[in-house]
Each structure stands twice: as C-alpha cells, then as structure tokens.
Motif scaffolding. Structure first.
Motif, PDB file in Angstrom:
ATOM      1  N   ASP A   1       0.981  -6.342   5.726  1.00 18.26           N
ATOM      2  CA  ASP A   1      -0.317  -5.848   6.171  1.00 18.26           C
ATOM      3  C   ASP A   1      -0.825  -4.661   5.359  1.00 18.26           C
ATOM      4  O   ASP A   1      -1.841  -4.056   5.711  1.00 18.26           O
ATOM      5  N   MET A   2      -0.125  -4.331   4.287  1.00 17.52           N
ATOM      6  CA  MET A   2      -0.554  -3.246   3.409  1.00 17.52           C
ATOM      7  C   MET A   2       0.016  -3.482   2.024  1.00 17.52           C
ATOM      8  O   MET A   2       1.142  -3.979   1.882  1.00 17.52           O
ATOM      9  N   ASP A   3      -0.738  -3.160   1.005  1.00 16.55           N
ATOM     10  CA  ASP A   3      -0.274  -3.277  -0.373  1.00 16.55           C
ATOM     11  C   ASP A   3       0.852  -2.268  -0.611  1.00 16.55           C
ATOM     12  O   ASP A   3       0.782  -1.131  -0.111  1.00 16.55           O
ATOM     13  N   PRO A   4       1.915  -2.624  -1.358  1.00 19.90           N
ATOM     14  CA  PRO A   4       3.032  -1.697  -1.585  1.00 19.90           C
ATOM     15  C   PRO A   4       2.616  -0.339  -2.146  1.00 19.90           C
ATOM     16  O   PRO A   4       3.130   0.702  -1.718  1.00 19.90           O
ATOM     17  N   GLN A   5       1.688  -0.328  -3.099  1.00 19.96           N
ATOM     18  CA  GLN A   5       1.260   0.951  -3.666  1.00 19.96           C
ATOM     19  C   GLN A   5       0.524   1.779  -2.612  1.00 19.96           C
ATOM     20  O   GLN A   5       0.737   2.989  -2.492  1.00 19.96           O
ATOM     21  N   ALA A   6      -0.311   1.115  -1.834  1.00 18.43           N
ATOM     22  CA  ALA A   6      -1.039   1.815  -0.770  1.00 18.43           C
ATOM     23  C   ALA A   6      -0.076   2.320   0.297  1.00 18.43           C
ATOM     24  O   ALA A   6      -0.251   3.423   0.841  1.00 18.43           O
ATOM     25  N   GLY A   7       0.950   1.532   0.581  1.00 18.07           N
ATOM     26  CA  GLY A   7       1.940   1.946   1.562  1.00 18.07           C
ATOM     27  C   GLY A   7       2.709   3.172   1.108  1.00 18.07           C
ATOM     28  O   GLY A   7       2.948   4.106   1.881  1.00 18.07           O
ATOM     29  N   ALA A   8       3.104   3.178  -0.178  1.00 15.01           N
ATOM     30  CA  ALA A   8       3.843   4.317  -0.723  1.00 15.01           C
ATOM     31  C   ALA A   8       2.969   5.564  -0.742  1.00 15.01           C
ATOM     32  O   ALA A   8       3.418   6.668  -0.386  1.00 15.01           O
TER      33      ALA A   8
END
Length: 425
Positions: A406-413
């Motif tokens: 539900d979230m892009d990995p870069q956005a999550g980080a």
C-alpha cells in the motif's frame, strides 16, 4: 549462679538468632515475564532463595510492555519500586533519559565479580548509554529462521547436514521461496506481516545487512541510509506481491501457517522454540523442524536482537543502600551463572561461560543459531527506540504499509525517516 548462667546463655543465643534473622537481606524484584519465561524465572528465583540463605528475592510479575515501564517510571519518581527489575536493553536510552535507571559503576561491578569480558560485546555495549553501565544482560533473543525439514528436502533445499542450503543472497532466497511454493506449499515463508514487531525485526535486520546506520548524530536515516531502508522494505514487499509470503497476517496465524505445514519457513523470535518443541513432543507438528540464523541476503550477516537484562531503578529520595546493592549484584551474577535453564526458552545466554558448556553446545537448535550473537544488531540508541516505542509505531505506519503493497518502498522509507525526525525535533 547456674540458673543465671543458663539464662544468660539463652539470652545470648536468642540475640544471635535475632541478629542472624536481621542480617538476611530482602531483594524486591519486579519482572514482566509470563508464560514459559515466567515459569523458568520463578524456578530460578526459588533455587536462588534455597541456595543463598543470606538473601531472599521477593518477586512480583507485572504486565509486559508499556504498563510495566510506566509503573517503573512513576514509582521511581516518588522513591518507591523494586530493588532490581528485568528490563529490555532496547528501552535503556529512554529509561536513562527519563531518569529511571541508576548507573552501575565499574567499581561496583568489579566488587561483585561481574566482568564485561564474559558477555558478548554487542550485548554488553547495548547495556550502556554514553559509556556508562545501566544494566547487566541476561540473554540475547533474536529472530531466526524456522524450517520444515521435510518440505525443504522435497524441494532439494536441505543440505546433508540437515540445514537449509542455497539461501544466501536475496536472489537465491527469492528463488528458494518460489521453489517451496511450487513444490506444493501455500506459501514459501510466513511472518507477521500485520502490526509492528514482526515487520520491524526483519526490516531492521535487512537494513543492517547493508551496513546501514539507522540513527546517528540526532538524525534518522540520514543520507543514503534512506535508500538502504527502501531496499530492505522493497525486498520484503516483493515476497508479499509474489505471493510467497501472506499479506496482512497477524502474529498467531503466521505461526499457524508454519505449524500446519502450509508455509515451510517462518521468520520469528527464538521465544517460539518452546512452542515448536512442545508441539513436536506431543506429536502435533507432523514434520521435522529446525531453526538457524536468518540468511545473509545482502552484504554481511546481521540480525535484529534485544536482551532481557537486569537494571536498578533510580529511586528519588530512597536510594539503594550499599548492603542492598551488594545483594542485588550477587543475585544478578548468580542468575547469569545459572542461565542454562533460561536457554530452554530458546534464548542465547548472555554469559559466555554458559554458552561454552557442554550442556549448551548440545542444546538444539539454540547451539546452531547461537552464531548470531557475534553479528547481532540492537535497536538504535535513541529514546524513541525499543520495545513498544515510537520506532515500532512509525515502522507500522510506513514499513508494514509498504510490505503489504500500500506504499512505494522509497515513500515508506522516507515516511519512516520523516515521522521519527519530527518526534526527535
């Protein structure tokens, strides 16, 4: 005269007995240990009390997590509370920052015969804040990889030594998970993909396997560390999107997938070793199982770890007396020297001499995964980190969301970084 002497001697004897009774030091003990851990600790305390007539531990078990740490903080502030308590090392920075913990000086440790050289370096260091000692470790508990030997053998992923083969490197591991699923399992691996703890522990391991620095000089995920965080979260998210790890699975169902044979691998804590051992003993498991250190998927071995430890509260206005301190440190030393029974709960004893005994070397699977002690990585040294901390909550908000697609990995980080940095400032 004879009556007088007899009476006098009786009085002297009575006084001696009274003095002896008064000399017995009582140690008020608080812990948060329930279940199997609680049973083992109670047994250790009973044995200590039997074999140490000068000291009596009076133990109370409180609710694990935030309720325990809140009660410790409020009681210490008004000069109440225990003489000694169990404490997660990951919570140490917050405890020191809030003034809850009393430093244990080098001279006090030396006088009690407690030496840092007898403990795993990472574990001993995690018991310090700004170079000062605030606790003595009791164990290392970490995540490990539980595996179904029968399923791995069927997929040609079990070595002649009875351990998994071909798992190192993220590409090899991904291929192995797919192979296990294709061989007839519902999933290749299970772990708690819902919530915070299960995701954080795996994420933090994979982040550190890249040589990441989660918190330094007051900054979270500074510089390229945010990219390493994205890479770790992305690897976990791929397992879910590929269908080899179940989506949004809570703690107990994630274990059930393994014990039922539907997922031949499980990433979870060593504290689940007794669960597997008991089910196997009862004939309810249906397959041979084992547990090993989690594979090195990136640049170097690293595994999230925490430690149950012993700490002394800093009671305002009612500081611990020298006599009581001596009794407390005696109890701590004794507990570590007798921690082989604690290892039965799946833990790795923090006290190296115990890990070098034949009893531990033949204790499986503990002896097999005890190698992780050398590469264990503890939570960041920050008042925002540790068990039931803002780091766990921020991980749930960003990394768990990423893992479940539900979230892009870069956005999550970046979200993880920003949320923690806002709390820091």
């Amino acid at each position: 005269m004879r009556k007088f002497m007899t009476k006098a001697l009786a009085t002297v004897a009575l006084l001696a007995m009274t003095a002896g009774a008064q000399a017995k030091e009582t140690v008020v003990w608080w812990d948060f240990l329930s279940g199997g851990d609680g049973v083992r600790m109670k047994s250790l305390i009973d044995e200590f009390n039997k074999t140490n007539p000068d000291i009596e531990i009076q133990a109370t078990t409180l609710e694990w997590g935030i309720p325990f740490y809140t009660k410790v903080q409020t009681s210490a502030a008004v000069g109440e509370g225990p003489d000694v308590m169990t404490y997660h090392l990951s919570r140490l920075p917050l405890g020191v920052d809030s003034g809850v913990l009393r430093e244990i000086t080098a001279d006090e440790l030396k006088a009690a015969g407690i030496e840092g050289a007898n403990y795993a370096p990472a574990n001993w260091k995690a018991a310090q804040v700004d170079g000062k000692q605030y606790a003595v470790p009791f164990d290392i508990h970490s995540i490990v990889l539980f595996y179904n030997k029968d399923a791995l053998k069927k997929a040609d992923l079990l070595g002649e030594d009875g351990k998994p083969k071909g798992f190192d490197g993220i590409e090899n591991f991904d291929a192995a998970l797919k192979k296990l699923k294709d061989a007839g399992s519902d999933y290749g691996m299970s772990f708690q993909t819902a919530g915070d703890g299960g995701v954080w522990r795996i994420f933090y391991s994979l982040f550190n396997q890249q040589g990441g620095d989660f918190y330094k000089d007051g900054k979270f995920l500074d510089g390229d560390n945010v990219d390493k965080a994205a890479k770790a979260a992305g690897a976990m998210a791929k397992w879910v999107s590929d269908g080899v790890v179940p989506k949004q699975t809570d703690y107990n169902p994630s274990i059930a997938l393994f014990t039922s044979g539907k997922a031949p691998l499980l990433m979870n804590g060593v504290w689940e070793v007794p669960t597997m051992a008991d089910l196997s003993k009862q004939g309810k498991l249906g397959f041979e199982w084992g547990a090993v250190q989690i594979p090195t998927l990136f640049d170097k071995p690293a595994t999230w770890a925490d430690s149950h430890a012993f700490a002394i509260p800093d009671r305002k206005g009612k500081e611990i007396s020298p006599e009581k301190l001596k009794a407390v440190l005696t109890a701590i030393k004794w507990m570590n020297e007798h921690s082989i029974s604690w290892a039965n709960a799946g833990h790795i004893p923090a006290y190296i001499p115990v890990t070098e005994t034949e009893a531990f070397k033949t204790m499986e699977p503990n002896a097999t995964y005890s190698s992780l002690a050398a590469t264990a990585v503890f939570d960041p040294t920050s008042k925002l980190a540790g068990v039931a901390s803002p780091v766990y909550e921020a991980s749930a908000n960003n990394i768990t969301t990423t893992v479940n697609g539900d979230m892009d990995p870069q956005a999550g980080a970046e979200g993880l970084r920003d949320e923690l940095q806002a709390l820091q400032e």
